[in-house]
Design a protein around this motif. Structure first.
Motif, short mmCIF file in Angstrom:
data_model
loop_
_atom_site.label_atom_id
_atom_site.label_comp_id
_atom_site.label_asym_id
_atom_site.label_seq_id
_atom_site.Cartn_x
_atom_site.Cartn_y
_atom_site.Cartn_z
N ASP A 30 0.21 -6.77 4.44
CA ASP A 30 -0.17 -7.81 3.47
C ASP A 30 -1.00 -8.89 4.15
O ASP A 30 -1.98 -9.39 3.57
N LYS A 31 -0.63 -9.26 5.37
CA LYS A 31 -1.36 -10.28 6.11
C LYS A 31 -2.79 -9.81 6.39
O LYS A 31 -3.75 -10.60 6.33
N ARG A 56 5.23 -3.82 6.21
CA ARG A 56 4.59 -4.22 4.94
C ARG A 56 4.06 -5.66 5.02
O ARG A 56 2.98 -5.95 4.52
N ARG A 57 4.82 -6.55 5.65
CA ARG A 57 4.37 -7.93 5.78
C ARG A 57 3.08 -8.03 6.59
O ARG A 57 2.19 -8.81 6.27
#
Length: 360
Positions: A62-63, A58-59
């Motif tokens: 998002d990036k 998920r990170r």
């Protein structure tokens, strides 16, 4: 194209998603939830598809600024991979759950759902290459042979290959980590996953014992003499030497290996290393990412992930394949997969059902 990027939470799938986005595709990140109780799975470097892996994926999404979803495929994974794994060992065979996961989950359930939702393809972080050949798309080995994963992708058929992308196949693993670091991905230095993801401590024999219970039986030498006892024939595989617990040594003190597992009589047969050598392999459930071979053809045969490739004569009849190796090799067990190559191109794969020794 509209592409689903399968994001495991590792560095490879992160860079694969990034590359698909840079290539101009409309990318949506998807993490597969494969455990009904993900918190019980191993953490950090030893597995994949854990809760922390979902967070890492998920990170990265998002990036990249792409949509991200978690798709629950725990029931399908349990039925098609976990239960199949247990059943194969119980039947005296040695399965490869990573191949089954690719066949049944990542390039069947995942791809089918993606296509049904209007996507055009699935991209993964596998190390392999797709090349446009005279008969359409071809699956080839990766440039980085140390990371090549074409063996576990040998289960793909031509239609699945037509809807797949492997953006990392032309790059080495150190280069992938450098690229991830340059993009500011948190997972740039995350260790690779390994072992079987659904066996929390890496103890396959212990896991099978919990699932199947104790089933005491005899360990016999190749001449039929009882030389030990076991708690379940399912816990042994052809070629195994460690953990046999033999009570009767050979007079010549030669090392002994598992040469056969007989589930019907719950017997494990051991013998000297010379009995392990085979050069004829029978296999079924053939999968062809391109045109199947006709007649008897000269190909390379790989018998385990990252294993040696052996020159062989190969003939196919529908879903059945016969492989005749030039030289005998050891430790080939029913249930394993043989993947066939012409140079770097994957010709197809099949599940080994029997082995034998041609007269010399």
């Amino acid at each position: 194209m509209r592409v689903v990027a399968a994001m495991s939470g590792g560095v490879d799938s992160a860079v694969a998603a990034s590359r698909m986005l840079e290539a101009g595709h409309e990318v949506v990140g998807v993490h597969l939830a494969l455990s009904q109780s993900a918190a019980t799975l191993r953490e950090s470097a030893r597995g994949c598809c854990t809760i922390e892996d979902a967070g890492d994926a998920r990170r990265v999404a998002d990036k990249l600024g792409i949509p991200f979803y978690v798709w629950d495929m725990a029931e399908r994974f349990k039925a098609d991979v976990v239960e199949d794994f247990v059943a194969e060992y119980e039947a005296g065979r040695t399965p490869n759950p990573c191949l089954r996961c690719n066949e049944k989950i990542k390039f069947a359930a995942l791809l089918d759902k993606a296509l049904a939702l209007g996507f055009d393809a699935v991209a993964t972080g596998h190390y392999a290459q797709i090349v446009e050949g005279p008969n359409g798309r071809e699956l080839h080995r990766a440039v980085d042979m140390a990371k090549d994963q074409s063996y576990v992708l040998g289960v793909l058929d031509a239609d699945q290959l037509a809807h797949s992308f492997f953006p990392l196949g032309d790059t080495t693993k150190p280069q992938i980590r450098e690229e991830a670091a340059s993009k500011g991905f948190y997972v740039a230095n995350k260790p690779d996953s390994h072992d079987i993801c659904f066996i929390a401590d890496g103890d396959t024999q212990g896991y099978l014992a919990k699932r199947l219970g104790k089933q005491p039986g005899d360990i016999v030498d190749s001449d039929g003499e009882v030389v030990g006892r076991h708690e379940g024939a399912y816990g042994f595989t052809v070629g195994q030497r460690r953990g046999l617990g033999l009570k009767v040594p050979r007079e010549d003190h030669a090392k002994r290996y598992v040469v056969d597992v007989q589930p019907k009589t719950n017997t494990v047969v051991v013998g000297t290393a010379d009995l392990l050598g085979v050069d004829v392999i029978e296999a079924e459930h053939a999968r062809w990412p391109g045109p199947p071979p006709t007649g008897e053809v000269r190909l390379g045969a790989q018998l385990r992930a990252h294993g040696e490739e052996f020159p062989a004569w190969v003939s196919a009849d529908g879903e059945r394949v016969t492989v005749r190796l030039d030289e005998r090799t050891r430790g080939v067990a029913p249930g394993q997969s043989v993947v066939l190559y012409e140079g770097t191109r994957v010709v197809g794969s099949a599940t080994i059902t029997a082995t034998s020794r041609a007269p010399r």
